[in-house]
Design a protein around this motif. Structure first.
Motif, short mmCIF file in Angstrom:
data_model
loop_
_atom_site.label_atom_id
_atom_site.label_comp_id
_atom_site.label_asym_id
_atom_site.label_seq_id
_atom_site.Cartn_x
_atom_site.Cartn_y
_atom_site.Cartn_z
N ASP A 190 13.54 -9.12 -4.32
CA ASP A 190 12.31 -9.37 -3.31
C ASP A 190 11.62 -10.60 -3.66
OD1 ASP A 190 10.41 -9.36 -1.27
OD2 ASP A 190 9.59 -7.51 -2.12
N PHE A 191 12.02 -11.69 -3.09
CA PHE A 191 11.60 -12.94 -3.35
C PHE A 191 9.95 -13.19 -2.84
CE2 PHE A 191 15.63 -14.09 -4.85
CZ PHE A 191 15.31 -14.62 -6.21
N THR A 192 9.55 -12.33 -1.90
CA THR A 192 8.35 -12.53 -1.18
C THR A 192 7.24 -12.05 -2.28
OG1 THR A 192 8.55 -10.25 -0.37
CG2 THR A 192 9.48 -12.06 1.16
N SER A 193 7.64 -11.24 -3.12
CA SER A 193 6.82 -10.82 -4.17
C SER A 193 6.91 -11.30 -5.78
CB SER A 193 6.31 -9.35 -3.95
OG SER A 193 7.37 -8.59 -4.25
N PHE A 194 7.97 -11.94 -5.58
CA PHE A 194 8.65 -12.12 -7.09
C PHE A 194 8.71 -10.83 -7.84
CE2 PHE A 194 7.08 -16.24 -5.55
CZ PHE A 194 8.17 -17.10 -6.03
N THR A 195 9.55 -9.77 -7.18
CA THR A 195 9.74 -8.46 -7.74
C THR A 195 8.48 -7.98 -8.42
OG1 THR A 195 10.48 -9.44 -9.74
CG2 THR A 195 12.13 -8.92 -8.06
#
Length: 315
Positions: A190-195
């Motif tokens: 999940d690159f929207t939150s950088f995991t």
């Protein structure tokens, strides 16, 4: 407490980095670069195999291997292998040939890339992709104009660009179009939150930089814990350096990466001897790999200090 002088954990971490620097520079001036590269490649293979076997059904049945694999973890295994990939590229180039990459060198690079992907550390995969891609782009001018390394530069340039693009594309497809290629699902993130790292960075930005508290790290942990997990570190080497040693040290580290990459790049572009050429390639690959991994991991302060040693061994 270990030394009997009441050092804090942060002080011990700082001291460990200083000791690692001194040891690395002593090795650098007393041991020939090819032997250093052999050691780095061998360490990468060892750690990669421990992680590979330790996560298999067979390895879980062997207590020592399973324990070592769990202690290592996927991220530490990943960045260790990523640095070994850089070393294997340089070792292959140091084979005293101006016009080809030896078969054993190509085999070592491919084997380490396979271990890197299997380690399941996307940050390390992207770091290697960016590093070899940067090397490929930088070598394009040397691959066009006549020079002693024109043929070698052409081969390395196009292979590096191709590998970098393929690795980046694999991560992108797995993360944003996961249903298209199920075989790449293990690279999905999940690159929207950088995991989840963005929460750690945001909390530390608040308690460590914008509105500094008396206990920025405990406050950061408490802030993040409200989201459902407790971080062991800041997952960013520059923020971790800020926490341990302050703004000046963090800025100095960032400048160090930039200056190292620029200096190594000049070596690559201007070298007239093979020794100077491979020194430049080594410095560039390590600087770029270390910088990209440092954006998402605090690897310089990892207990085994392997990444720290590699950074300080580079020119």
């Amino acid at each position: 407490a270990i030394l009997g002088v009441g050092f804090s954990d942060f002080a011990l971490e700082s001291l460990a980095v200083v000791v690692a620097y001194v040891l690395a520079r002593l090795v650098r001036v007393t041991v020939a670069l090819p032997w250093i590269l052999v050691g780095l490649v061998g360490t990468g293979f060892l750690l990669g195999l421990i992680r590979l076997v330790g996560t298999s059904n067979f390895g879980r049945g062997i207590e020592l291997i399973a324990h070592l694999s769990d202690m290592l973890g996927k991220n530490a295994a990943g960045w260790s292998i990523a640095f070994a990939v850089s070393a294997s590229v340089v070792l292959a180039l140091s084979s005293r040939s101006h016009d080809r990459i030896p078969l054993w060198g190509g085999a070592a690079i491919l084997a380490l890339l396979a271990l890197l992907i299997r380690a399941d550390s996307v940050g390390a995969v992207l770091a290697s992709a960016v590093a070899v891609g940067t090397l490929g782009l930088l070598l394009l001018p040397r691959s066009i104009r006549p020079n002693p390394f024109q043929r070698l530069s052409r081969i390395v340039s196009w292979l590096a660009i191709a590998l970098g693009v393929l690795a980046g594309a694999a991560v992108a497809v797995a993360s944003f179009f996961s249903g298209m290629v199920p075989a790449l699902s293990f690279l999905e993130r999940d690159f929207t939150s950088f995991t989840g790292r963005d929460k750690i960075w945001g909390c530390y930005w608040e308690f460590g930089i914008v509105n500094p508290s008396d206990q920025p790290w405990p406050d950061t942990q408490e802030c993040v814990e409200n989201s459902g997990f407790l971080p062991a570190h800041l997952h960013n080497v520059f923020l971790e350096t800020h926490l341990i040693a302050g703004s000046f040290a963090a800025i100095l580290l960032l400048l160090g990466f930039i200056l190292a990459a620029i200096g190594a790049g000049r070596h690559v572009l201007r070298a007239n001897s093979l020794d100077s050429f491979i020194e430049g390639v080594f410095g560039l690959l390590v600087a770029v790999t270390g910088f990209v991994i440092g954006l998402v991991e605090s690897y310089i302060f990892w207990e085994l200090l392997f990444g720290t040693l590699v950074l300080f061994l580079a020119p």
